[in-house]
Design an enzyme around this catalytic site. Structure first.
Site, short mmCIF file in Angstrom:
data_model
loop_
_atom_site.label_atom_id
_atom_site.label_comp_id
_atom_site.label_asym_id
_atom_site.label_seq_id
_atom_site.Cartn_x
_atom_site.Cartn_y
_atom_site.Cartn_z
N TYR A 56 0.86 -1.15 0.15
CA TYR A 56 0.04 0.05 0.14
C TYR A 56 0.69 1.19 0.01
CZ TYR A 56 -3.57 -3.38 1.54
OH TYR A 56 -4.34 -4.46 1.57
N HIS A 142 -0.14 -12.46 1.70
CA HIS A 142 -0.64 -11.26 0.68
C HIS A 142 -0.76 -11.71 -0.63
CE1 HIS A 142 -1.35 -6.80 -0.21
NE2 HIS A 142 -2.69 -7.28 -0.25
#
Length: 336
Positions: A56, A142
């Site tokens: 992110y 992830h």
């Protein structure tokens, strides 16, 4: 705000979790002041679970979240981050941007997929440095979709060892597909699945396997993407679904949901936030925010009462399968 333990761990999450991708400049720039105000608003609302990742904003989300939380007592909140993408300096030195990956930041670094045991350790060490913390509570694999075997045979055992050593308290997988988390639930001892976009008011693919597997094994599920990339926020032509313009059939379904919710005096966003809590495996709903206003609006929608008659009509109209579990009560409004 109500809290729930994850699986058999001592980690507790609030019914609403703060997704920190937005404060990592997801799609557009967010000032540091707005990012910190968003975290402050979440805290004031009783939210004590915060989710971030190196992906992110090329680490910006982790840096901002760590700064925003640095003066809070560490034992009073839960932080999750993710492994699988290492950040390495970009030889071009940040000459461009990262919008190809969805983040309005300079491309000072590049992502390198790495689900090796060493990659897990390096990723967590770098995350702790960016967060300014001595530990994270939850570590998630992830998006290992294209790296399933390495994630199972190398990354997962590394996380299992870190959990046994007390370095992290809970481990799991975060993805927007169902087949792989279902496999992890069957073949490993993960504590939690972060499932994005696959168990929502619009679609319930997760109900086929992931949620029943989690419930049967005493594991927990955190539901992300309850608005299906924004479609359930404001269904209209051009609205996004799975990060692309929604197909007409999907848009029509969303518009039907909105019309029925309106007949019962319920904003569609409120119904979407409430819906996942019907399943006993769901511990929390993860919702992203980039401003204090967005946080407060989401909390208000979660507190909006939803009558049983709304769910009954969705069943009757074929928008929910007859065996879909439904929320029995409105989530608690009480502060922690």
């Amino acid at each position: 705000m109500r809290t729930t333990p994850l699986g058999g761990t001592g980690v507790r999450v609030t019914e609403l979790s703060f997704g920190a991708a937005g404060i990592g400049n997801l799609y557009r720039p967010v000032t540091a002041e707005a990012a910190f105000a968003a975290v402050d608003a979440a805290w004031d609302a009783g939210i004590r679970a915060f989710d971030t990742a190196p992906h992110y904003g090329l680490g910006l989300s982790e840096r901002r979240l760590g700064t925003a939380l640095c003066d809070r007592p560490r034992d009073t909140y839960t932080v999750s981050t993710k492994v699988g993408r290492l950040l390495e300096p970009n030889p071009r030195g940040g000459a461009g941007d990262d919008l190809a990956h969805g983040f309005a930041v300079s491309d000072t670094h590049r992502r390198v997929w790495d689900f090796s045991a060493d990659g897990v350790l390096r990723s967590l060490e770098a995350s702790l440095d960016r967060l300014g913390l001595d530990r994270v509570d939850i570590a998630l694999l992830h998006d290992p979709d294209d790296h399933a075997e390495q994630a199972l045979t190398e990354a997962y055992p590394a996380l299992e060892r870190l959990r046994a050593e007390g370095v992290v308290k809970a481990i799991g997988i975060g993805t927007n597909q169902c087949a792989l988390p279902a496999r992890f639930l069957r073949e490993t001892d993960i504590d939690v699945v972060l499932l994005a976009g696959r168990y929502t008011l619009l679609e319930q693919e997760g109900l086929a396997e992931v949620l029943p597997e989690a419930a049967a094994r005493g594991r927990s599920v955190i539901i992300g993407g309850v608005f299906n990339s924004g479609l359930l926020t404001d269904p209209r032509p051009g609205a996004t679904y799975d990060y692309a313009p929604a197909p007409r059939s999907v848009l029509d379904r969303a518009l039907r949901l909105k019309a029925i919710a309106a007949r019962h005096g319920v904003p569609l966003r409120a119904a979407a936030l409430h819906f996942p809590f019907g399943h006993r495996a769901v511990a929390s709903v993860l919702s992203g925010a980039r401003s204090a206003e967005e946080v407060r609006d989401t909390v208000d929608r979660l507190r909006h009462p939803v009558a049983a008659a709304l769910w009954d009509e969705l069943h009757a109209e074929g928008l929910l399968a007859p065996d879909t579990p439904l929320p029995a009560v409105t989530p608690s409004k009480e502060a922690p």
